[in-house]
Scaffold this motif. Sequence first.
Motif, PDB file in Angstrom:
ATOM      1  N   ASP A  50       0.907  -1.160   0.028  1.00 28.70           N
ATOM      2  CA  ASP A  50      -0.045   0.091   0.021  1.00 28.70           C
ATOM      3  C   ASP A  50       0.713   1.237  -0.009  1.00 28.70           C
ATOM      4  O   ASP A  50       1.884   1.197   0.713  1.00 28.70           O
ATOM      5  CB  ASP A  50      -0.930   0.062   1.173  1.00 28.70           C
ATOM      6  CG  ASP A  50      -1.982  -0.868   1.315  1.00 28.70           C
ATOM      7  OD1 ASP A  50      -2.360  -1.354   0.113  1.00 28.70           O
ATOM      8  OD2 ASP A  50      -2.787  -0.850   2.442  1.00 28.70           O
ATOM      9  N   ILE A  51       0.444   2.397  -0.796  1.00 31.38           N
ATOM     10  CA  ILE A  51       1.278   3.419  -0.841  1.00 31.38           C
ATOM     11  C   ILE A  51       0.344   4.573   0.017  1.00 31.38           C
ATOM     12  O   ILE A  51      -0.932   4.608  -0.412  1.00 31.38           O
ATOM     13  CB  ILE A  51       1.247   4.117  -2.333  1.00 31.38           C
ATOM     14  CG1 ILE A  51       1.902   2.935  -3.165  1.00 31.38           C
ATOM     15  CG2 ILE A  51       2.099   5.273  -2.218  1.00 31.38           C
ATOM     16  CD1 ILE A  51       3.498   2.705  -2.831  1.00 31.38           C
ATOM     17  N   THR A  67       5.098  10.360   0.966  1.00 35.77           N
ATOM     18  CA  THR A  67       4.556   9.363   0.480  1.00 35.77           C
ATOM     19  C   THR A  67       5.336   7.983   1.146  1.00 35.77           C
ATOM     20  O   THR A  67       6.578   8.291   1.251  1.00 35.77           O
ATOM     21  CB  THR A  67       4.786   9.008  -0.998  1.00 35.77           C
ATOM     22  OG1 THR A  67       6.130   9.363  -1.530  1.00 35.77           O
ATOM     23  CG2 THR A  67       3.816  10.014  -1.640  1.00 35.77           C
ATOM     24  N   ARG A  69       5.707   3.733   1.403  1.00 36.76           N
ATOM     25  CA  ARG A  69       5.122   2.259   1.066  1.00 36.76           C
ATOM     26  C   ARG A  69       5.197   1.419   2.024  1.00 36.76           C
ATOM     27  O   ARG A  69       6.390   1.212   2.561  1.00 36.76           O
ATOM     28  CB  ARG A  69       6.176   1.673  -0.168  1.00 36.76           C
ATOM     29  CG  ARG A  69       5.580   0.296  -0.725  1.00 36.76           C
ATOM     30  CD  ARG A  69       6.536  -0.405  -1.710  1.00 36.76           C
ATOM     31  NE  ARG A  69       6.870   0.580  -2.830  1.00 36.76           N
ATOM     32  CZ  ARG A  69       8.174   0.715  -3.147  1.00 36.76           C
ATOM     33  NH1 ARG A  69       9.192   0.049  -2.406  1.00 36.76           N
ATOM     34  NH2 ARG A  69       8.542   1.581  -3.945  1.00 36.76           N
ATOM     35  N   GLY A  95       8.803   7.700  -6.916  1.00 39.09           N
ATOM     36  CA  GLY A  95       8.161   6.627  -6.475  1.00 39.09           C
ATOM     37  C   GLY A  95       9.251   5.466  -6.038  1.00 39.09           C
ATOM     38  O   GLY A  95       8.870   4.556  -5.750  1.00 39.09           O
ATOM     39  N   VAL A 113      -3.270   6.266  -0.997  1.00 39.18           N
ATOM     40  CA  VAL A 113      -3.114   6.531  -2.635  1.00 39.18           C
ATOM     41  C   VAL A 113      -3.468   5.406  -3.488  1.00 39.18           C
ATOM     42  O   VAL A 113      -4.165   5.565  -4.174  1.00 39.18           O
ATOM     43  CB  VAL A 113      -1.758   7.438  -2.635  1.00 39.18           C
ATOM     44  CG1 VAL A 113      -1.639   7.771  -4.059  1.00 39.18           C
ATOM     45  CG2 VAL A 113      -1.569   8.539  -1.548  1.00 39.18           C
ATOM     46  N   THR A 114      -2.547   4.463  -3.295  1.00 36.57           N
ATOM     47  CA  THR A 114      -2.585   3.255  -4.040  1.00 36.57           C
ATOM     48  C   THR A 114      -2.751   1.959  -3.315  1.00 36.57           C
ATOM     49  O   THR A 114      -1.798   1.873  -2.228  1.00 36.57           O
ATOM     50  CB  THR A 114      -1.303   2.932  -4.960  1.00 36.57           C
ATOM     51  OG1 THR A 114      -1.299   4.246  -5.721  1.00 36.57           O
ATOM     52  CG2 THR A 114      -1.786   2.179  -6.184  1.00 36.57           C
ATOM     53  N   ALA A 115      -3.703   1.217  -3.264  1.00 38.11           N
ATOM     54  CA  ALA A 115      -3.703  -0.053  -2.554  1.00 38.11           C
ATOM     55  C   ALA A 115      -3.132  -1.064  -3.419  1.00 38.11           C
ATOM     56  O   ALA A 115      -2.996  -1.240  -4.608  1.00 38.11           O
ATOM     57  CB  ALA A 115      -5.309  -0.481  -2.411  1.00 38.11           C
ATOM     58  N   VAL A 117      -2.023  -4.678  -5.058  1.00 36.27           N
ATOM     59  CA  VAL A 117      -2.945  -5.460  -5.767  1.00 36.27           C
ATOM     60  C   VAL A 117      -2.745  -6.906  -5.093  1.00 36.27           C
ATOM     61  O   VAL A 117      -1.851  -7.415  -4.849  1.00 36.27           O
ATOM     62  CB  VAL A 117      -2.246  -5.582  -7.402  1.00 36.27           C
ATOM     63  CG1 VAL A 117      -2.924  -6.216  -8.247  1.00 36.27           C
ATOM     64  CG2 VAL A 117      -2.388  -3.980  -7.795  1.00 36.27           C
TER      65      VAL A 117
END
Length: 128
Positions: A50-51, A67, A69, A95, A113-115, A117
């Motif tokens: 996750d981000i 940000t 991770r 990133g 921000v980004t789950a 996968v």
Amino acid sequence: MDVVETTSFPSQAGAYRPDQWPGPGAATKRQAAKRRNQQARKPMRLNPGDILLLTKEASIQFTKPMTFRVIGVVTDWITYDGWVWVDGYQLDKKGDAVERRRIFVQSAGLQVVTAAVGDGRIKRPQRR
């Protein structure tokens, strides 16, 4: 002997005088506030990969947004209610991982921000 007059309205915590009675819709406002508080108390489930965007809402140390991770959540340590230790990497603007860190943050202030996968596990090729 002094005589003390009392009113028919006891002064109890939460009791209203007739001129202070809440108007229509007050019960729904209280219910909405109660729901918000319950949602804020729910622990956020973080998965590896996750981000997160860390801001002041997560902890006072993040005056500049960062940000991050997620590698994992430290569950062995006892913390304050609503706070959590998270392992992960600080990311730069591209990133890329810059530094590995363990941070102490409020779970209600985390912004995903980004789950990740899938379930976050690395899939290995099968042998034939």
